[in-house]
Design an enzyme around this catalytic site. Structure first.
Site, PDB file in Angstrom:
ATOM      1  N   ASP A   1       0.864  -1.185   0.000  1.00 14.92           N
ATOM      2  CA  ASP A   1       0.000   0.000   0.000  1.00 14.92           C
ATOM      3  C   ASP A   1       0.898   1.231   0.000  1.00 14.92           C
ATOM      4  O   ASP A   1       1.151   1.851   1.035  1.00 14.92           O
ATOM      5  CB  ASP A   1      -0.940   0.004   1.200  1.00 14.92           C
ATOM      6  CG  ASP A   1      -1.999   1.095   1.090  1.00 14.92           C
ATOM      7  OD1 ASP A   1      -2.081   1.737   0.025  1.00 14.92           O
ATOM      8  OD2 ASP A   1      -2.735   1.318   2.063  1.00 14.92           O
TER       9      ASP A   1
ATOM     10  N   GLY B   1     -12.106   6.385   8.622  1.00 14.91           N
ATOM     11  CA  GLY B   1     -12.340   7.804   8.846  1.00 14.91           C
ATOM     12  C   GLY B   1     -12.947   7.933  10.226  1.00 14.91           C
ATOM     13  O   GLY B   1     -13.798   7.135  10.617  1.00 14.91           O
ATOM     14  N   GLU B   2     -12.515   8.928  10.987  1.00 15.63           N
ATOM     15  CA  GLU B   2     -12.959   9.021  12.380  1.00 15.63           C
ATOM     16  C   GLU B   2     -13.224  10.466  12.758  1.00 15.63           C
ATOM     17  O   GLU B   2     -12.357  11.334  12.627  1.00 15.63           O
ATOM     18  CB  GLU B   2     -11.890   8.413  13.294  1.00 15.63           C
ATOM     19  CG  GLU B   2     -12.332   8.168  14.723  1.00 15.63           C
ATOM     20  CD  GLU B   2     -11.321   7.318  15.477  1.00 15.63           C
ATOM     21  OE1 GLU B   2     -11.277   6.091  15.232  1.00 15.63           O
ATOM     22  OE2 GLU B   2     -10.570   7.873  16.306  1.00 15.63           O
TER      23      GLU B   2
ATOM     24  N   HIS C   1       3.811   4.771  13.605  1.00 15.77           N
ATOM     25  CA  HIS C   1       2.675   5.271  12.825  1.00 15.77           C
ATOM     26  C   HIS C   1       1.350   5.047  13.532  1.00 15.77           C
ATOM     27  O   HIS C   1       0.288   5.365  12.987  1.00 15.77           O
ATOM     28  CB  HIS C   1       2.640   4.634  11.437  1.00 15.77           C
ATOM     29  CG  HIS C   1       2.072   3.242  11.371  1.00 15.77           C
ATOM     30  ND1 HIS C   1       2.410   2.240  12.243  1.00 15.77           N
ATOM     31  CD2 HIS C   1       1.180   2.683  10.508  1.00 15.77           C
ATOM     32  CE1 HIS C   1       1.767   1.127  11.921  1.00 15.77           C
ATOM     33  NE2 HIS C   1       1.008   1.368  10.882  1.00 15.77           N
ATOM     34  N   GLY C   2       1.386   4.508  14.741  1.00 16.95           N
ATOM     35  CA  GLY C   2       0.167   4.271  15.493  1.00 16.95           C
ATOM     36  C   GLY C   2       0.459   3.360  16.661  1.00 16.95           C
ATOM     37  O   GLY C   2       1.576   3.331  17.189  1.00 16.95           O
TER      38      GLY C   2
ATOM     39  N   LYS D   1     -15.681   2.567   8.922  1.00 17.07           N
ATOM     40  CA  LYS D   1     -14.773   1.445   8.660  1.00 17.07           C
ATOM     41  C   LYS D   1     -15.444   0.426   7.764  1.00 17.07           C
ATOM     42  O   LYS D   1     -16.649   0.474   7.520  1.00 17.07           O
ATOM     43  CB  LYS D   1     -14.365   0.750   9.977  1.00 17.07           C
ATOM     44  CG  LYS D   1     -13.329   1.487  10.786  1.00 17.07           C
ATOM     45  CD  LYS D   1     -12.699   0.595  11.826  1.00 17.07           C
ATOM     46  CE  LYS D   1     -11.757  -0.409  11.231  1.00 17.07           C
ATOM     47  NZ  LYS D   1     -10.514   0.183  10.719  1.00 17.07           N
TER      48      LYS D   1
END
Length: 489
Positions: A83, A213-214, A408-409, A482
């Site tokens: 990705d 998306g949040e 990254h998280g 999601k």
């Protein structure tokens, strides 16, 4: 691993300088043997001078997800991944938190977003009624130009948002857009790109797995530095924001798969030894035709990912405006965590491969000259989970020890199959309901539940204690968009 501080360690290898490890003792316990072996294999690969293991590290494609790999002489597709330019973006809205307190209002916004931004591995603009039309001609233009003024104008994206991108566009191997135009023409004659038009129709969509998306409420840290940095970032305490996670969709996957197949075939045909015998660690020496082709393909995928994020944000803003007329919004930042970038490392140019890792330049770094963040450092967007929130951070001078990178998280602690097998669906859904967090999913995906990820507070503690970055704000989830399909990155 040998501790060197409260949140740092080194991982020795048999024939090279050690790997830098960022993480508290509790976080280091989350690194399994396969993850550590992948890090060692990556460090001992040809041309690699540095490897950093971040606190979110876990099993990846050749190299661990959550690592940084530096080479001045070689390019590696594996430590970028399938990705290409999977990224985070944050849209700041002018709405106060109480504007979305009502659950019915949030449900209307969820519906309006889902009418514009589809989710799902194969979904594109044709599956929703209010998306943007991206034809083949515009698709060819945007993968070559990225977020150019003309591309933004055609898609209804505010042109000033390009100034809030880590990279608004990417050039070819020779630093020209012409190289990308030539490479694209070659690709379009190849079988694996016969579905180019269909992949362009995925622009403005999230995909599946860990992409989301949040809707958030911003809570700026109560200290002077955080407030000053938040003002530069454009963060507004107590206001609504929207955080997005996605990448280059099927187009990037096609590009990456084509490159892996081509390089693996040449390694086999020429009988070149693979690093640690791992086919996922194929590489190309810089300056070769193979390296040039990969750099061009990576740039094409990265340009798609950039425009994809900007379009999603434009569509999300449009959805809010449909439900709450008069809403305005501005982009805080767009930043990648699956990319190779040419940077200066140890006083010489090198390709910094960040696989599930985020660039972290502090204020005063020369690469931030002439940007809005020259004095403060740029925003770092770190997703946690809906239950525990996400974070906006800013790099400190100590980020140099990690090649100016952070995680990254949160990083996975349970594999997807394991999570689906052991986690309780009713508990997941009731926990989110008790916290008044809505979702477009009838049942929240078990493999994306908070318990499938590492302890976010311990991850952030690792970053802060190691001196890499400081917290600017927390983002508290109000609803999540999601899909329940498999992960994209």
């Amino acid at each position: 691993m040998i501790p060197t501080g409260d949140a740092t360690a080194i991982l020795p290898t048999s024939s090279t300088a050690p790997i830098t490890v960022i993480g508290t003792a509790a976080i280091r316990d989350t690194f399994d043997e396969v993850c550590l072996q992948q890090a060692i294999n990556s460090r001992q690969a040809p041309g690699v001078t540095d490897v950093v293991l971040n606190p979110d590290a876990h099993l990846g494609y050749g190299a661990p997800v959550g690592c940084v790999m530096v080479s001045p002489t070689h390019i590696y597709p594996g430590p970028v991944g399938v990705d290409i330019k999977c990224s985070m973006s944050l849209l700041q809205l002018d709405l106060p938190a109480d504007a979305i307190a009502d659950r019915r209002t949030r449900r209307e916004i969820i519906s309006a977003i889902c009418q514009r931004t589809p989710t799902g591995a194969g979904k594109g603009q044709r599956s929703v009624p209010k998306s943007r039309n991206v034809n083949r001609t515009l698709g060819r233009q945007l993968v070559v130009q990225g977020a150019s003024a003309d591309v933004c104008q055609q898609l209804g994206i505010p042109s000033e948002w390009a100034d809030r991108c880590e990279d608004a566009f990417h050039l070819g191997h020779d630093d020209s857009a012409e190289a990308l135009d030539i490479r694209l023409a070659t690709l379009l004659e190849q079988r694996h790109m016969s579905n180019f038009s269909d992949k362009m129709a995925q622009l403005g969509s999230y995909g599946g797995g860990n992409h989301f998306g949040e809707c958030e409420v911003v809570e700026v840290d109560d200290n002077r530095r955080a407030r000053e940095v938040a003002e530069t970032f454009g963060l507004r305490d107590g206001k609504v924001a929207f955080l997005s996670h996605c990448g280059s969709r099927g187009f990037g996957h096609n590009l990456a798969s084509g490159q892996f197949n081509a390089l693996q075939s040449k390694f086999s045909r020429w009988d070149i030894p693979l690093p640690a015998g791992d086919r996922q660690l194929v590489y190309a020496p810089l300056g070769t035709d193979e390296a040039n082709a990969y750099l061009d393909d990576m740039a094409l995928g990265a340009n798609f990912a950039t425009v994809n994020h900007l379009l999603i944000n434009a569509l999300v803003l449009e959805a809010f405006q449909e439900v709450i007329p008069g809403t305005t919004g501005s982009l805080v930042y767009f930043i990648s965590h699956n990319i190779a970038r040419k940077e200066i490392v140890n006083q010489r140019p090198a390709w910094v491969h960040r696989k599930g890792a985020t660039r972290a330049f502090p204020g005063g770094h020369f690469e931030l000259r002439d940007t809005p963040f020259a004095q403060t450092g740029h925003p770092i967007l770190l997703p946690g989970n809906p239950r525990d929130g996400s974070a906006v951070m800013v790099a400190d001078a100590g980020a140099e020890k990690s090649c100016y990178s952070v995680n990254h998280g949160a990083g996975r602690v349970l594999g997807r199959r394991h999570a689906k097998r052991v986690l309780d669906q009713a508990k997941i859904d009731s926990e989110l309901d008790r916290r008044d967090i809505l979702s477009n999913c009838r049942r929240y995906p078990k493999d994306e539940a908070p318990a499938a990820y590492k302890n976010f507070e311990e991850v952030l503690k690792s970053v802060k204690t190691a001196g890499l970055a400081s917290e600017v704000a927390r983002l508290k989830a109000r609803f999540v968009i999601k899909d329940a399909s498999g992960a994209d990155d």
